[in-house]
Design an enzyme around this catalytic site. Sequence first.
Site, PDB file in Angstrom:
ATOM      1  N   SER A 140      99.474 129.137  44.067  1.00 53.40           N
ATOM      2  CA  SER A 140     101.085 129.017  44.187  1.00 53.40           C
ATOM      3  C   SER A 140     101.458 129.819  45.425  1.00 53.40           C
ATOM      4  O   SER A 140     100.789 129.517  46.623  1.00 53.40           O
ATOM      5  CB  SER A 140     101.436 129.113  43.205  1.00 53.40           C
ATOM      6  OG  SER A 140     102.878 129.105  42.900  1.00 53.40           O
TER       7      SER A 140
ATOM      8  N   HIS B  22     106.065 123.730  40.987  1.00 51.85           N
ATOM      9  CA  HIS B  22     104.920 122.721  41.029  1.00 51.85           C
ATOM     10  C   HIS B  22     105.254 121.431  40.208  1.00 51.85           C
ATOM     11  O   HIS B  22     104.693 120.878  39.288  1.00 51.85           O
ATOM     12  CB  HIS B  22     103.667 123.180  40.222  1.00 51.85           C
ATOM     13  CG  HIS B  22     103.479 124.565  40.819  1.00 51.85           C
ATOM     14  ND1 HIS B  22     103.298 124.797  42.125  1.00 51.85           N
ATOM     15  CD2 HIS B  22     103.025 125.821  40.338  1.00 51.85           C
ATOM     16  CE1 HIS B  22     103.000 125.881  42.535  1.00 51.85           C
ATOM     17  NE2 HIS B  22     102.895 126.757  41.270  1.00 51.85           N
TER      18      HIS B  22
END
Length: 300
Positions: A93, A201
């Site tokens: 991430s 996400h």
Amino acid sequence: SQFPNMMRSLAVEFSEVASAFEVADDVLRGAYERPLSRYVFPPPAFTDQDRAEAAARLTSTDVAQAALGAAEVGLMRLLSSFGIEPQMTAGHSYGELTALYAAGSLDEPSLYKLSLARGRAILDMCRQEDVAELGQMLAVRADRQSVTEALNGCQDVWLANLNSPRQTVLSGTKASLAEAATKLDEARLAYTPLRVGCAFHSPLMESAREELAKILAETPVEEPVAKVELVQIASADHITFRSETLARSFERDLRPASALDDEGGESVPGLNLAVGDGRQLHSPARCPIRAIQQSDGAVV
């Protein structure tokens, strides 16, 4: 996950850690109401309300991103001072940006500026589109199939991170995750809300992805230094840098455990270390390790 006073003891003891926050304060001077380090290391709190307010200020996406960057740079410097250097860098991430820094592809000021830009892209999206909420995330202690079966029929809930074979992270709106939590309870699957400012996400981040892609495309990124292999977890490709791939991780699920394995299914050789103030990412760092061959021939 960030929290007030993370790494305080290390910052007090080691100049390598403290200097990272000092540099971040200097690079981002004027970006916030106070220096970045004051969000990470706030004045002493004496009430639950004071503690909650300090946590909320740090959790704001534009603050949290840069704070995590400074924390990770400090840890990397500290490890380097101990003679520990990486053979491979991998980002999970936001960690894809710090992986670029660790690989020598991104300089420290650029890391902090990109961290701020990444967080503000989300906040700007909310202001421009009048988004009522940024969503939330849940970490479920179960595999993907079990979670998918338990959530059958849930709307506006997405698989965000497949952190390990035994941990699946969900993103969604607050209402949809409340419904998901009920279904998880019924399936007797344990879960924990994450201290994040939005539903990373997931499709909720689409507009922010487009803005971040523009910023990344204008950022100079160098080839990794010798003996360092850069892995982007958003694609699990062994590559140098693709701005669109980094931006796309805003809205697609990530698979950090699989990225630590090579194409043949074997673990990346060597010792995987999980270092940080907390244990959030210990599982994905540990799971891909199948065996470590010691010098005496023993396998652990």
